[in-house]
Write an enzyme that holds these catalytic residues in place. Structure first.
Site, short mmCIF file in Angstrom:
data_model
loop_
_atom_site.label_atom_id
_atom_site.label_comp_id
_atom_site.label_asym_id
_atom_site.label_seq_id
_atom_site.Cartn_x
_atom_site.Cartn_y
_atom_site.Cartn_z
N GLU A 1 0.77 -1.21 -0.04
CA GLU A 1 -0.09 0.19 -0.09
C GLU A 1 0.86 1.19 0.21
OE1 GLU A 1 -3.09 -0.02 3.14
OE2 GLU A 1 -4.08 -1.67 2.23
N GLU B 1 -5.95 -8.18 0.47
CA GLU B 1 -6.49 -7.90 1.64
C GLU B 1 -7.91 -7.42 1.71
OE1 GLU B 1 -4.77 -4.77 4.22
OE2 GLU B 1 -2.73 -5.26 3.93
C1 FCB Z 1 -4.39 -1.81 5.44
C2 FCB Z 1 -3.16 -2.33 5.84
C3 FCB Z 1 -3.14 -3.38 6.85
C4 FCB Z 1 -4.35 -3.12 7.94
C5 FCB Z 1 -5.60 -2.99 7.43
C6 FCB Z 1 -6.77 -2.99 8.11
O1 FCB Z 1 -4.74 -0.45 5.10
O2 FCB Z 1 -2.35 -2.67 4.98
O3 FCB Z 1 -1.77 -3.31 7.61
O4 FCB Z 1 -4.07 -1.97 8.88
O5 FCB Z 1 -5.39 -1.61 6.44
#
Ligand code: FCB
Length: 507
Positions: free
Chosen positions: A213, A411
């Site tokens: 990210e 994610e």
């Molecule tokens: C993302 C991050 C991860 C976690 C999630 C909830 O932005 O990559 O580390 O904090 O959010």
């Protein structure tokens, strides 16, 4: 959203999502009367026995080093900017730290046994750079490297594919003090680290992610400063840091490929927040797509930071910055030296997508996208993030159309207010419902032919949620932080059944 304003008056992505009312569960599929309480989705009926996903689809969970490992000062580990930042007064909710976190460093075998029982076929973890290289460069801490080697062995023994991320925000403090992400030396330091890790693990690890990210990383670390190292830089400076981050990505891809003992599948984990069409009209869909990839100036600072996508993707996958962004940034655009864009645009095997939600837009009277606000009371998670399942349909579809690579959901998940009930169990119906909706949207993308490598739920365990400390529980496994005892939540059992049916049980 309970994020205390005392920590910063800037908007974090989380705060912005919660207060703007503009992130979105697409209303395209909602009848006006039930839009708030009964969101539904566009999923065409299919036989319950037919899986919408390919037979090699990976089902897993995602984590990161600082958020779960603990052992912050053990076995020769160096300090990261996070180890430093969390001990500064007022930075983290209630002064909490990741010093021990989930104690995964010592309890990983128990957690892997649990993953095996769940039926996970992939596990994403990140490597702590200063655990491997305490000063960030040169001397390798063998004990640190051995930890990841044991972790990989244990995953493979359990039949779980390791997915390794090189960097999830824990910059070695020593390198930060030497200029860190503002230094043109950083790409070389990062690729040297990547080479060390690739040499040690690539006989067993084949799936790699470089940077997690970049948009949220630069935003938290250098724009709002609510995350380590907590700096608030001028725009020209943080855009320079972003450019250096892209260069580090490119150099690391080269280092992984040059040092890998077997062919490596390398990707990049980008946080993406698509604009979603307010209705299913062709005009709104076109407006949402246009908005997803456009780069107006207000997305390069302040509250709209977390709406920009193209800047964080185009250089890596297309080899150039979006022209509208460069024009808008003017003198704040980063200096691009000869060869930079070639370094940044390395051939990649997949596009990793971290996706929690999107924004809602429609076609305005002039045909251009305009923001569409959600009705009051629209579903939100405990974090205050709007529940927008269609994001997991539109984003994979548009990203594949634009960048022509397979998509790996690296994610996705939600925080909820979980606790141990009187019956001794942890019931988390909202996580189950959230995940089912998002996976149904992903299934739609799959059925329409978007190549998907897998889905990694954030997260396996409740963990240290950065500046929020332990207030946001994202795990399918509950962690009782005073004792570190693990208790599987209801979602854990539910996810096991989804995995067993390769997603057919969702339909
Ligand atoms: C993302 C991050 C991860 C976690 C999630 C909830 O932005 O990559 O580390 O904090 O959010």
């Amino acid at each position: 959203m309970t994020r205390p304003r005392s920590i910063s008056h800037d908007f974090t992505r989380r705060e912005f999502l919660s207060v703007s009312g503009a992130s979105a569960l697409s209303l395209a599929n909602l009848r006006p009367a039930d839009a708030v309480t009964s969101p539904t989705q566009q999923t065409s009926p299919v036989s319950p026995t037919v899986s919408p996903f390919s037979k090699n689809f990976l089902w897993g969970a995602s984590t990161s080093a600082y958020q779960i490992e603990g052992a912050a000062r053990e076995d020769g580990k160096g300090l990261s900017v996070w180890d430093d930042f969390v001990h500064k007064p007022g930075k983290i909710h209630d002064g909490q730290t990741g010093d021990v976190a989930c104690d995964f460093y010592h309890r990983y075998a128990e957690d892997i046994a649990h993953m095996r029982d769940m039926g996970l076929t992939a596990f994403r973890f990140s490597i702590s750079w200063p655990r491997v290289l305490p000063d960030g460069t040169r001397a390798v801490n063998q004990k640190g490297l051995d930890f990841y080697s044991r972790l990989v062995d244990a995953l493979l023994a359990a039949g779980i594919a390791p997915v390794a991320t090189l960097f999830q925000w824990d910059t070695p403090l020593a390198l930060h003090q030497r200029g860190g992400w503002l230094s043109r030396d950083m790409p070389r330091w990062f690729s040297d680290y990547a080479a060390v890790v690739a040499r040690a693990l690539s006989d067993r690890v084949t799936r790699w992610l470089t940077i997690n990210e970049p948009r949220s990383f630069i935003g938290g670390a250098y724009v709002t400063g609510v995350q380590a190292p907590g700096e608030r830089l001028a725009r020209a400076e943080y855009m320079r840091a972003a450019h250096i981050t892209f260069l580090a990505h490119g150099r690391a891809v080269q280092a992984i490929r040059a040092n890998a003992h077997q062919p490596a599948q390398v990707g990049y984990a980008c946080d993406v927040s698509p604009s979603l069409p307010a209705t299913d009209s062709a005009a709104d869909i076109a407006a949402a797509r246009e908005s997803t990839f456009s780069s107006p100036l207000d997305r390069f600072s302040g509250a709209h930071w977390w709406r920009e996508n193209a800047w964080w993707l185009d250089p890596v996958f297309l080899g150039h910055y979006p022209a509208d962004a460069l024009a808008a940034l003017g003198k704040d655009a980063p200096e691009i030296l000869p060869g930079d864009m070639e370094t940044i645009q390395q051939p990649l095997d997949f596009l990793g997508v971290n996706l929690y939600g999107g924004w809602l837009v429609r076609a305005g009277a002039d045909g251009h996208p305009e923001e569409f606000h959600f009705p009051a009371g629209f579903p939100i998670t405990a974090f205050g993030w709007q529940v927008t399942p269609d994001a997991l349909y539109w984003a994979p579809k548009w990203l594949h159309e634009r960048y022509h690579l397979p998509i790996f959901i690296t994610e996705n998940g939600c925080s909820s207010r979980d606790w141990i009930s009187l019956d001794g169990k942890v019931h988390d119906p909202q996580r189950i419902d959230f995940t089912a909706r998002y996976l149904q949207a992903l299934a739609r993308a799959s059925r329409e032919g978007v190549p998907l490598l897998g889905y990694l739920h954030w997260s396996l365990l409740d963990n240290f949620e950065w500046q929020e400390g332990y207030t946001q529980r994202f795990g399918m496994i509950f962690v009782d932080f005073p004792t570190r005892r693990r208790i599987p939540k209801d979602s854990d059992l539910w996810y096991a059944a989804v995995i067993k049916s390769n997603g057919a049980s969702l339909m």
